[in-house]
Scaffold this active site. Structure first.
Site, short mmCIF file in Angstrom:
data_model
loop_
_atom_site.label_atom_id
_atom_site.label_comp_id
_atom_site.label_asym_id
_atom_site.label_seq_id
_atom_site.Cartn_x
_atom_site.Cartn_y
_atom_site.Cartn_z
N HIS A 285 0.84 -1.22 0.00
CA HIS A 285 0.00 0.00 0.00
C HIS A 285 0.87 1.26 0.00
O HIS A 285 1.81 1.39 0.77
CB HIS A 285 -1.02 0.00 1.14
N GLU A 331 -4.92 1.88 2.47
CA GLU A 331 -5.02 0.71 3.35
C GLU A 331 -5.15 1.14 4.81
O GLU A 331 -5.88 0.51 5.57
CB GLU A 331 -3.77 -0.17 3.19
#
Length: 471
Positions: A285, A331
């Site tokens: 992420h 995320e």
């Protein structure tokens, strides 16, 4: 005739064994090439240097997150991939505001400053800050035991530490993170005016660790400010409370939640030569928290994932399946990027057979955990001897990664890189998660280990795929 049959069987057995040896030797040689490329001609550390030191913390919706999108898109284009594109996704925007401030007051004029930070998604205190008596609890059961009578009008101090004798530190983290995520929501039910949470950290230090929290369905007017306190100061506060239970705690924070904004997943692809419509994904992420520069969480995972495709290109490897790198956005405080990618995969009727995520820091790789069935796990375990020269021994069933989780459909094999985790929570979500905390060699070993697994999955396919690649 019987003698002939026996001789023929022995010949076939010897031929098969010889052929298997050749296949193993070919794979062993390819893994050696991969590790050599990563360790002698790696790019991941340079990419991370730029992400960390030139861009910095990349909280969703921030200018830094947008700069990271543009930078990684440009770098993937430089690799000469078949496709590079940005996938739009709406993400939450939360800003921290001015640096938080807190102190313990044991008597009028007698104060001790402590280190705190706002939890991600928290509301602010009022402009002058919040001061109230504080009550220490270990869990939500304590809230129920004390009840509204003892909690109303006070600040709740959650002081349950990560369990130090749990060897798998992510398990220890999972054992106490509920107080951070749902602590404000639960305390508000009893009339608390704010919460302070012990940082999720196994080390004693002065760094408060932020992280996502949720108010659930708590009405906006009933939401209370939430902050984390460093482990040293959590112990100091607890000891002070044991001596003077009626002391007061003051904190001030000016964080704010804004309207959602557009951001992007960054995607690059090498198109498969045999199965172009079947996809293998590797990713991390791109967003991070804002206190440090997100080097371990998860700049390391992003640059390692980019390195996978770079190494395959440099080795002139022609994959059978299409291999994608996906740098997911959001995320940390929403998982919007992972969900958007999975949603688009369904809409586009894309068949994903394997996904690997790196989101456990840039430390020395130990192996992988796999979310899969027995047949696929048995095949993957058979590759362990190939990884033994690189001290990779951990092949276990378990979790994979938050961003690739939404791809789970009953057939895809999901995996997570598992580095040594003992130091990870020293840096996780804190201002010391910076580039200098990452070891170049450890980072590069992780990228090579990921590339090796992707190579083997591409070559041998997965067991529940109707068009499984012939060995």
């Amino acid at each position: 005739m019987k003698k002939y049959t026996v001789l023929l069987s022995l010949y076939v057995l010897c031929f098969s064994f010889s052929n298997a040896q050749k296949v193993n030797q070919a794979d062993s040689t390819q893994l050696r090439n991969i590790y050599d490329m990563a360790l002698l001609n790696g790019k991941s550390y340079d990419w991370l240097d730029y992400l960390s030191n030139e861009i910095g913390g990349r909280l969703s919706g921030s200018v830094q997150a947008d700069r990271a999108v543009r930078y990684t898109e440009a770098e993937l284009n430089e690799l000469g991939l078949d496709k590079v594109w940005l996938q739009p996704v709406m993400v939450p925007k939360w800003t921290r505001g001015f640096k938080e401030y807190a102190y313990i007051e044991t008597a009028p004029g007698r104060t001790s400053i402590v280190n705190i930070c706002a939890l991600g998604g928290s509301v602010a205190t009022n402009a002058t800050g919040l001061k109230a008596e504080i009550i220490e609890v270990q869990n939500f059961e304590d809230l129920e035991r004390y009840g509204r009578e003892k909690i109303e009008g006070k600040i709740v101090f959650y002081n349950r530490p990560m369990q130090a004798n749990v060897i798998q530190t992510f398990e220890a983290y999972g054992g106490c993170v509920d107080q951070r995520y749902a602590g404000a929501m639960e305390a508000a039910k009893y009339g608390a005016v704010g919460i302070v949470v012990r940082s999720m950290n196994l080390r004693q230090d002065d760094f408060p660790h932020t992280g996502a929290m949720s108010y659930g369905d708590t009405p906006p007017e009933q939401r209370i400010p939430a902050c984390a306190i460093s482990t040293n100061d959590a112990d100091f506060l607890s000891n002070a409370l044991s001596i003077k239970p009626d002391l007061k705690f003051y904190f001030k924070q000016s964080c704010k939640t804004h309207e959602d904004v557009e951001s992007f997943n960054v995607i690059g692809e090498i198109t498969g030569s045999v199965y172009p419509d079947k996809y293998i994904v590797v990713g991390g992420h791109l967003d991070s928290w804002d206190l440090g520069d997100g080097s371990h969480d998860d700049g390391a995972g992003c640059v390692q994932s980019m390195e996978v495709l770079r190494i395959l290109k440099k080795l002139n490897y022609k994959p059978k399946h299409s291999i994608r790198v996906v740098l997911f956005m959001n995320e940390e405080n929403g998982l919007r990027g992972g969900r958007k990618y999975a949603e688009q995969a369904v809409l586009n009727k894309e068949k994903h057979i394997f996904a690997l995520e790196s989101d456990a820091g840039g430390f020395t790789p130990r192996g992988f955990s796999f979310d899969t069935d027995d047949a696929n796990f048995a095949q993957i375990e058979s590759w362990k001897p190939l990884f033994k020269p690189y001290l990779i021994h951990y092949f276990e069933k378990g979790g994979s990664g938050a961003d690739i989780g939404p791809l789970k459909d009953g057939t895809i094999v999901l995996a997570g890189l598992r580095p040594d985790s003992q130091r990870y929570f020293d840096y996780h979500h804190a201002e010391n998660d910076t580039f200098d905390a990452v070891n170049k060699r450890e980072l590069e070993l992780g990228g090579a280990t990921m590339t090796s697994l992707i190579y083997l999955i591409d070559k041998y396919g997965i067991k529940n795929d109707m068009t499984d690649v012939k060995k």
